[in-house]
Design a protein around this motif. Structure first.
Motif, mmCIF file in Angstrom:
data_model
loop_
_atom_site.group_PDB
_atom_site.id
_atom_site.type_symbol
_atom_site.label_atom_id
_atom_site.label_comp_id
_atom_site.label_asym_id
_atom_site.label_seq_id
_atom_site.Cartn_x
_atom_site.Cartn_y
_atom_site.Cartn_z
ATOM 1 N N THR A 1 0.788 -1.192 0.072
ATOM 2 C CA THR A 1 -0.121 -0.026 0.033
ATOM 3 C C THR A 1 0.852 1.356 0.110
ATOM 4 O O THR A 1 0.501 2.086 -0.659
ATOM 5 C CB THR A 1 -1.003 0.004 1.085
ATOM 6 N N GLY A 2 1.906 1.432 0.645
ATOM 7 C CA GLY A 2 2.793 2.515 0.905
ATOM 8 C C GLY A 2 3.557 2.553 -0.484
ATOM 9 O O GLY A 2 3.598 4.022 -0.961
ATOM 10 N N ILE A 3 3.910 1.739 -1.357
ATOM 11 C CA ILE A 3 4.360 1.886 -2.661
ATOM 12 C C ILE A 3 3.284 2.710 -3.360
ATOM 13 O O ILE A 3 3.587 3.700 -4.383
ATOM 14 C CB ILE A 3 4.710 0.711 -3.364
ATOM 15 N N SER A 4 1.886 1.883 -3.352
ATOM 16 C CA SER A 4 0.947 2.548 -4.230
ATOM 17 C C SER A 4 0.753 3.917 -3.809
ATOM 18 O O SER A 4 0.504 4.794 -4.566
ATOM 19 C CB SER A 4 -0.260 1.938 -4.194
ATOM 20 N N VAL A 5 0.536 4.472 -2.452
ATOM 21 C CA VAL A 5 0.354 5.761 -2.202
ATOM 22 C C VAL A 5 1.496 6.794 -2.644
ATOM 23 O O VAL A 5 1.029 7.808 -3.056
ATOM 24 C CB VAL A 5 0.286 5.624 -0.628
ATOM 25 N N GLN A 6 2.680 6.116 -2.652
ATOM 26 C CA GLN A 6 3.622 7.111 -2.947
ATOM 27 C C GLN A 6 3.564 7.521 -4.463
ATOM 28 O O GLN A 6 3.736 8.420 -5.143
ATOM 29 C CB GLN A 6 4.939 6.691 -2.745
ATOM 30 N N VAL A 7 3.033 6.462 -5.383
ATOM 31 C CA VAL A 7 3.061 6.764 -6.730
ATOM 32 C C VAL A 7 1.987 7.699 -7.033
ATOM 33 O O VAL A 7 1.905 8.595 -7.901
ATOM 34 C CB VAL A 7 2.840 5.421 -7.599
ATOM 35 N N PHE A 8 0.779 7.547 -6.426
ATOM 36 C CA PHE A 8 -0.247 8.336 -6.494
ATOM 37 C C PHE A 8 0.145 9.830 -6.133
ATOM 38 O O PHE A 8 -0.315 10.745 -6.690
ATOM 39 C CB PHE A 8 -1.581 8.024 -5.661
ATOM 40 N N GLY A 9 0.776 9.911 -4.814
ATOM 41 C CA GLY A 9 1.093 11.296 -4.329
ATOM 42 C C GLY A 9 2.098 12.021 -5.032
ATOM 43 O O GLY A 9 1.818 13.218 -5.299
ATOM 44 N N VAL A 10 3.019 11.656 -5.663
ATOM 45 C CA VAL A 10 3.894 11.976 -6.573
ATOM 46 C C VAL A 10 3.229 12.565 -7.952
ATOM 47 O O VAL A 10 3.492 13.608 -8.231
ATOM 48 C CB VAL A 10 5.149 11.255 -6.720
ATOM 49 N N SER A 11 2.353 11.640 -8.383
ATOM 50 C CA SER A 11 1.721 12.209 -9.716
ATOM 51 C C SER A 11 0.661 13.212 -9.460
ATOM 52 O O SER A 11 0.762 14.247 -10.209
ATOM 53 C CB SER A 11 0.820 11.035 -10.111
ATOM 54 N N TRP A 12 0.149 12.973 -8.261
ATOM 55 C CA TRP A 12 -0.622 14.445 -7.765
ATOM 56 C C TRP A 12 -0.198 15.565 -7.775
ATOM 57 O O TRP A 12 -0.490 16.634 -8.407
ATOM 58 C CB TRP A 12 -1.526 13.883 -6.428
ATOM 59 N N MET A 13 1.088 15.562 -6.864
ATOM 60 C CA MET A 13 1.787 16.892 -6.693
ATOM 61 C C MET A 13 2.435 17.171 -8.066
ATOM 62 O O MET A 13 2.267 18.447 -8.181
ATOM 63 C CB MET A 13 3.001 16.793 -5.692
ATOM 64 N N THR A 14 2.632 16.633 -9.110
ATOM 65 C CA THR A 14 3.243 16.978 -10.270
ATOM 66 C C THR A 14 2.326 17.652 -10.850
ATOM 67 O O THR A 14 2.173 18.712 -11.588
ATOM 68 C CB THR A 14 3.917 15.731 -10.759
ATOM 69 N N ALA A 15 1.242 17.044 -10.844
ATOM 70 C CA ALA A 15 -0.042 17.595 -11.433
ATOM 71 C C ALA A 15 -0.419 19.076 -11.068
ATOM 72 O O ALA A 15 -0.904 19.849 -11.898
ATOM 73 C CB ALA A 15 -1.305 16.574 -11.502
ATOM 74 N N LEU A 16 -0.484 19.113 -9.698
ATOM 75 C CA LEU A 16 -0.958 20.359 -9.360
ATOM 76 C C LEU A 16 0.149 21.509 -9.672
ATOM 77 O O LEU A 16 -0.057 22.628 -9.955
ATOM 78 C CB LEU A 16 -0.896 20.342 -7.630
ATOM 79 N N HIS A 17 1.483 21.116 -9.452
ATOM 80 C CA HIS A 17 2.466 21.955 -9.879
ATOM 81 C C HIS A 17 2.604 22.275 -11.408
ATOM 82 O O HIS A 17 2.913 23.448 -11.801
ATOM 83 C CB HIS A 17 3.892 21.169 -9.894
ATOM 84 N N GLN A 18 2.102 21.442 -12.199
ATOM 85 C CA GLN A 18 1.927 21.702 -13.761
ATOM 86 C C GLN A 18 0.913 22.529 -14.073
ATOM 87 O O GLN A 18 1.075 23.458 -14.921
ATOM 88 C CB GLN A 18 1.816 20.568 -14.295
ATOM 89 N N GLU A 19 -0.236 22.477 -13.416
ATOM 90 C CA GLU A 19 -1.620 22.946 -13.703
ATOM 91 C C GLU A 19 -1.944 24.070 -13.266
ATOM 92 O O GLU A 19 -2.684 24.868 -13.412
ATOM 93 C CB GLU A 19 -2.731 22.026 -13.670
ATOM 94 N N ILE A 20 -1.630 24.455 -11.687
ATOM 95 C CA ILE A 20 -2.127 25.526 -11.052
ATOM 96 C C ILE A 20 -1.026 26.612 -10.896
ATOM 97 O O ILE A 20 -0.139 26.584 -10.773
ATOM 98 C CB ILE A 20 -2.480 25.028 -9.340
ATOM 99 N N PRO A 21 -1.571 27.995 -11.086
ATOM 100 C CA PRO A 21 -0.667 29.215 -10.947
ATOM 101 C C PRO A 21 -0.084 29.204 -9.621
ATOM 102 O O PRO A 21 -0.806 29.042 -8.546
ATOM 103 C CB PRO A 21 -1.567 30.256 -11.545
ATOM 104 N N GLU A 22 1.107 29.675 -9.640
ATOM 105 C CA GLU A 22 1.885 29.826 -8.295
ATOM 106 C C GLU A 22 1.217 30.570 -7.133
ATOM 107 O O GLU A 22 1.031 30.379 -6.086
ATOM 108 C CB GLU A 22 3.290 30.595 -8.664
ATOM 109 N N GLU A 23 0.557 31.671 -7.685
ATOM 110 C CA GLU A 23 -0.026 32.629 -6.538
ATOM 111 C C GLU A 23 -1.507 32.062 -6.119
ATOM 112 O O GLU A 23 -1.925 32.666 -5.138
ATOM 113 C CB GLU A 23 -0.373 34.108 -7.341
#
Length: 430
Positions: free
Chosen positions: A324-346
């Motif tokens: 489960t820990g492996i799976s959670v980390q794959v989701f977590g990094v993918s999610w943070m990368t999506a936020l970083h890519q799509e959401i304006p910094e401000e």
């Protein structure tokens, strides 16, 4: 004759600059204390004569302030220097956990007292979380952002391995009060580190139309993206049932079937070890369809509740938690990368606040109802219900085209944080 030392120096990558190093170090310290404190608070309630319902009420007391204050915390973090919000929140957490520790060590803690102190800790978390996530997202830039997020999460979860295992052992040896005291000290150290963060690289915010206007802008950013709100709705339920299973049923199964807090601490440590493995995977793997890969990895979150429902042996539970820990980390990094890519910094912190709010909105209700659900349906049936809901909601979110089709793009250049090119005189970074 001595051989001269190689004078070559290795540059830190842009994502491992001063702010990133401070944020990672502080997260390690915080998680060392928090992993054990999560177990300690549950066993403090049980040792004071409480039952499953009381454990659930204390767990709910932590999350209710999160629901109430997260949006305010997100708006403040996009208006004020984020590191100041983080330090103030750490100070509140330190004081509340220290008072909790003194209460457990010196007296007979009452349920209302434990709920009040836990609520204060949750209040600090409500202001800290959006500021922390916004600070991290604004600290990294370039094509290595996903690697930076993976390394950060790996360091944070590695601390959780030692913290959970040590916390379980310390609870068995000296009781939960000392573990809570360690958590208070960890917040003090982490807050001191975060005080040195430099926000000079973050563009100055123009005065807005007030708190309501800021929240409205964050809401529009949130609701306009189907991939964002659909996953948050999914995790409103997933986090609720996982939280109920881990905060309430896990300690009870450990007490009744596994031999006490030690094996449960080891199971949580195995989960942390799995997140390290998942982070190592994500430091090399960049899935093209970010959220498709991440969402498929949510299905294994149903396994721990099923293992507790049987219940399995401690060894099998540890193996399940590792996967489960492996799976959670794959989701977590993918999610943070999506936020970083799509959401304006401000708008990072406000969107993060809506993300956090949606993700935890049902957690107080789930933890508070965990005890009554056990009495009504039985512990095993309640745990099987947790597993079924996770599978159902994850299958539903995969039906959203925006989730399946969001692709990783080459990021736009962004200003690097100060001191990102500091050189290290040693052959490897510590």
């Amino acid at each position: 004759m001595t051989t001269p030392i190689d004078a070559r120096r290795i540059r830190r990558p842009a994502w491992a600059g001063r702010n990133y190093t401070l944020l990672t170090s502080a997260a390690i310290v915080t998680n060392l204390g928090a992993s054990g404190a999560l177990i300690a608070s549950a066993f403090a309630v049980l040792e004071s004569g409480g039952d499953a319902g009381d454990v659930g009420l204390v767990a709910a007391a932590r999350t209710v302030p999160l629901v109430l204050f997260l949006l305010i915390g997100g708006a403040l973090a996009d208006r004020l220097p984020r590191h100041r919000v983080m330090v103030a929140a750490n100070a509140l957490n330190c004081l509340s956990q220290a008072a909790f520790a003194v209460l457990v060590l010196t007296g007979d803690p009452q349920l209302w007292q434990m709920m009040l102190l836990t609520a204060l800790c949750g209040t600090g978390q409500a202001f800290f979380s959006p500021a922390s996530e916004g600070m991290l997202l604004s600290t990294v830039s370039g094509e290595q952002a996903s690697r930076a997020f993976a390394l950060y999460r790996m360091a944070m979860q590695s601390a959780g391995i030692g913290g959970a295992a040590l916390g379980g052992a310390l609870i068995a040896a000296v009781g939960p009060g000392w573990v809570l005291a360690v958590d208070a000290a960890a917040f003090a150290v982490a807050g001191s580190l975060r005080a040195f963060l430099d926000v000079g690289h973050i563009p100055r915010r123009e005065p807005g139309g007030g708190m309501i206007s800021d929240l409205r802008e964050g809401w529009q950013e949130f609701i306009s993206r189907p991939w964002l709100w659909s996953v948050v709705v999914q995790f409103a339920v997933v986090n609720a049932v996982v939280g109920a299973a881990e905060a309430v049923y896990g300690p009870l199964v450990a007490r009744d079937s596994l031999g006490g807090p030690g094996p449960w601490g080891l199971a949580l440590a195995a989960f942390g070890a799995g997140t390290v493995g998942g982070a190592l995977v994500m430091m090399r793997w960049k899935p093209r369809r970010l959220l498709l890969a991440g969402s498929l990895c949510v299905f294994p979150l149903a396994l721990p509740s099923a293992a507790l429902a049987l219940p399995t042996s401690a060894g099998v539970l540890m193996a399940v938690m590792f996967l489960t820990g492996i799976s959670v980390q794959v989701f977590g990094v993918s999610w943070m990368t999506a936020l970083h890519q799509e959401i304006p910094e401000e708008k990072f912190s406000r969107v993060s606040a809506y993300d956090w709010l949606g993700s935890i909105a049902m957690l107080p209700l789930a933890t508070a109802l965990a005890g009554p659900a056990e009495s009504l349906f039985g512990r095993s049936a309640a745990l099987w219900g947790c597993s079924g809901l996770i599978v159902l909601l994850t299958a539903a979110v995969l039906c959203v085209p925006a989730v399946r089709n969001l692709e990783l793009r080459t990021p736009k250049p962004a200003p690097a944080e100060p001191s990102a090119d500091v050189e290290s005189p040693v052959g490897r970074l510590g």
